[in-house]
Design a protein around this motif. Structure first.
Motif, mmCIF file in Angstrom:
data_model
loop_
_atom_site.group_PDB
_atom_site.id
_atom_site.type_symbol
_atom_site.label_atom_id
_atom_site.label_comp_id
_atom_site.label_asym_id
_atom_site.label_seq_id
_atom_site.Cartn_x
_atom_site.Cartn_y
_atom_site.Cartn_z
ATOM 1 N N GLU A 141 12.419 -9.099 4.528
ATOM 2 C CA GLU A 141 12.118 -8.264 3.361
ATOM 3 C C GLU A 141 11.775 -6.837 3.777
ATOM 4 O O GLU A 141 12.203 -5.877 3.140
ATOM 5 N N ALA A 201 6.559 -6.399 -0.784
ATOM 6 C CA ALA A 201 7.192 -7.529 -0.080
ATOM 7 C C ALA A 201 6.120 -8.493 0.439
ATOM 8 O O ALA A 201 6.237 -9.711 0.291
ATOM 9 N N VAL A 202 5.069 -7.941 1.020
ATOM 10 C CA VAL A 202 3.948 -8.761 1.497
ATOM 11 C C VAL A 202 3.333 -9.538 0.330
ATOM 12 O O VAL A 202 3.076 -10.739 0.431
ATOM 13 N N LEU A 251 8.945 -11.998 6.038
ATOM 14 C CA LEU A 251 8.383 -10.643 6.150
ATOM 15 C C LEU A 251 9.338 -9.710 6.897
ATOM 16 O O LEU A 251 9.561 -8.571 6.461
ATOM 17 N N SER A 295 -1.283 -11.794 5.393
ATOM 18 C CA SER A 295 0.128 -11.382 5.408
ATOM 19 C C SER A 295 0.274 -9.921 5.840
ATOM 20 O O SER A 295 1.258 -9.569 6.497
ATOM 21 N N PHE A 296 -0.706 -9.080 5.480
ATOM 22 C CA PHE A 296 -0.666 -7.688 5.954
ATOM 23 C C PHE A 296 -0.855 -7.637 7.471
ATOM 24 O O PHE A 296 -0.221 -6.832 8.158
ATOM 25 N N THR A 297 -1.730 -8.506 7.978
ATOM 26 C CA THR A 297 -1.907 -8.581 9.431
ATOM 27 C C THR A 297 -0.601 -9.027 10.100
ATOM 28 O O THR A 297 -0.185 -8.494 11.128
ATOM 29 N N GLU A 298 0.067 -9.991 9.465
ATOM 30 C CA GLU A 298 1.334 -10.489 10.015
ATOM 31 C C GLU A 298 2.412 -9.406 9.973
ATOM 32 O O GLU A 298 3.213 -9.287 10.880
ATOM 33 N N LEU A 299 2.404 -8.595 8.893
ATOM 34 C CA LEU A 299 3.369 -7.480 8.815
ATOM 35 C C LEU A 299 3.160 -6.536 9.992
ATOM 36 O O LEU A 299 4.124 -6.051 10.586
ATOM 37 N N GLU A 300 1.890 -6.292 10.329
ATOM 38 C CA GLU A 300 1.610 -5.405 11.472
ATOM 39 C C GLU A 300 2.200 -6.002 12.751
ATOM 40 O O GLU A 300 2.816 -5.294 13.546
ATOM 41 N N ARG A 305 -3.872 1.582 10.149
ATOM 42 C CA ARG A 305 -4.826 0.889 9.277
ATOM 43 C C ARG A 305 -6.229 1.069 9.831
ATOM 44 O O ARG A 305 -6.954 0.355 10.175
ATOM 45 N N GLU A 343 7.016 -0.374 -0.752
ATOM 46 C CA GLU A 343 7.997 -1.468 -0.704
ATOM 47 C C GLU A 343 7.531 -2.572 0.239
ATOM 48 O O GLU A 343 7.657 -3.762 -0.067
ATOM 49 N N ALA A 344 7.000 -2.188 1.401
ATOM 50 C CA ALA A 344 6.508 -3.192 2.347
ATOM 51 C C ALA A 344 5.322 -3.933 1.734
ATOM 52 O O ALA A 344 5.196 -5.153 1.869
ATOM 53 N N ARG A 385 4.658 -10.415 -2.533
ATOM 54 C CA ARG A 385 5.547 -11.451 -3.053
ATOM 55 C C ARG A 385 5.521 -12.695 -2.168
ATOM 56 O O ARG A 385 5.440 -13.827 -2.651
ATOM 57 N N ILE A 386 5.590 -12.461 -0.863
ATOM 58 C CA ILE A 386 5.610 -13.583 0.073
ATOM 59 C C ILE A 386 4.258 -14.303 0.065
ATOM 60 O O ILE A 386 4.193 -15.534 0.057
ATOM 61 N N ALA A 403 13.900 -3.472 2.858
ATOM 62 C CA ALA A 403 13.218 -2.326 2.239
ATOM 63 C C ALA A 403 13.512 -1.054 3.027
ATOM 64 O O ALA A 403 13.823 -0.003 2.453
ATOM 65 N N VAL A 441 3.563 3.144 9.590
ATOM 66 C CA VAL A 441 2.905 2.750 8.334
ATOM 67 C C VAL A 441 2.094 1.475 8.536
ATOM 68 O O VAL A 441 0.962 1.355 8.057
ATOM 69 N N ALA A 442 2.674 0.510 9.258
ATOM 70 C CA ALA A 442 2.032 -0.801 9.393
ATOM 71 C C ALA A 442 0.843 -0.772 10.347
ATOM 72 O O ALA A 442 -0.062 -1.604 10.246
ATOM 73 N N LEU A 497 -0.820 2.257 3.635
ATOM 74 C CA LEU A 497 -0.685 0.806 3.520
ATOM 75 C C LEU A 497 -2.028 0.136 3.214
ATOM 76 O O LEU A 497 -2.065 -0.878 2.514
ATOM 77 N N ALA A 556 5.590 2.294 2.453
ATOM 78 C CA ALA A 556 4.311 1.592 2.280
ATOM 79 C C ALA A 556 4.319 0.774 0.994
ATOM 80 O O ALA A 556 3.870 -0.380 0.973
#
Lengths: 199, 199
Positions: B159, A163-164, B156, A188-193, B199, A159-160, A166-167, B163, B195-196, A91, A157
């Protein structure tokens, strides 16, 4: 020393300086002003001071003008993922690749905003955008597998990550967003975590 | 007491028992045997012992037969997200909703596999499937916002959840997968967390 006179015949078409760029600019202006549906290739060519024949030498149809940069974007992302430092997690490799292309969009935010509003107004263009993003995710997953990442990790990784992106992109394009695209992507990657671990 | 004789005229069409189900079954069989492109609505109607008129009373076109369940799936997922227990985290609400619909697919794995192979063979159908999934993600994000989840968290979670579902579904559909769909979905959400956080 002199270069030979080169004469292009009609079937080859004349060489026009930066024809592709002029056609893109003309198309974007017309799509934005009068709508995508109502704009014809003849009008785009006329606005650019070129012929329809020249248009079709550069683009398959009027839709393709809007997705002309997709291949370069994909090549850049794939290249970045393939050349990420050894041991970089999947990721992070994807995040770095996306942050790396953000400058390309930052430099021409107004044009990017125009393009987004043209696409948002037309379902057929929205579908094309979705497909472009799916192809991008598949290419990134493939690059990760080339780095030795196994499935389903590679696809997840990729697809996620898309998605990050795009948002983040949609948020950045909106007028009210003051952060840079790079920053929005990173946040946004931090928020995905947070989303993924809040279970 | 007797009911009045009801005569349907031609414009209304006769009532046919389970016409929709018969048409779907006939269409799936023909698409699978001779390909989606080569199958006509006339053939589907004939195979089902019905008329073309009846076909078009149930489906807009032959593509729609394959996406007939999309609305029910969306309603079920949205309903499940809206009614998740209070304080359930966004991604858990999405995961529970997806695991909840998995039985629907488990029960008819062979039909699901046939459908996937029909779609995989046709780019136009693949595009339709992508659009369906994007609409599904948007509906789930909307349900999360109704639960008070803020943006970009809602988008997030939706999506990323879709995914995960897509990747899990594709793995489960493949012949070699021995885990249940519910288990593959659950394992894929665990993998997303890895995955998330890696990091």
């Amino acid at each position: 020393m002199s270069f030979p006179d080169v004469k292009y015949d009609g079937s080859m078409g004349r060489w026009e300086p930066n024809a592709s760029g002029r056609l893109q600019q003309a198309a974007m202006q017309l799509y934005f002003e009068q709508g995508f549906e109502r704009t014809t290739v003849a009008e785009i060519a006329e606005q650019a001071g070129l012929t329809e024949r020249t248009f079709f030498r550069h683009f398959a149809d009027k839709r393709e003008v809007l997705f002309w940069g997709a291949r370069a974007l994909q090549d850049s992302l794939v290249d970045s993922v393939l050349h990420a430092a050894p041991l970089t997690s999947p990721l992070v490799a994807v995040a770095q690749a996306l942050e790396g292309v953000s400058a390309m969009f930052e430099e021409r935010r107004e044009g990017v905003q125009q393009r987004q509003s043209i696409i948002a107004a037309n379902p057929e263009l929205q579908e094309r955008e979705l497909i472009k993003l799916a192809v991008l995710a598949a290419a990134i997953a493939n690059a990760l597998r080339q780095r030795g990442v196994k499935e389903p990790t590679a696809s997840l990784a990729a697809e996620a990550g898309i998605a990050v992106f795009r948002i983040a992109f949609e948020s950045w394009v909106s007028q009210s967003e003051e952060r840079s695209l790079r920053q929005v992507i990173s946040d946004s990657f931090t928020e995905l975590e947070h989303v993924a671990t809040d279970r």
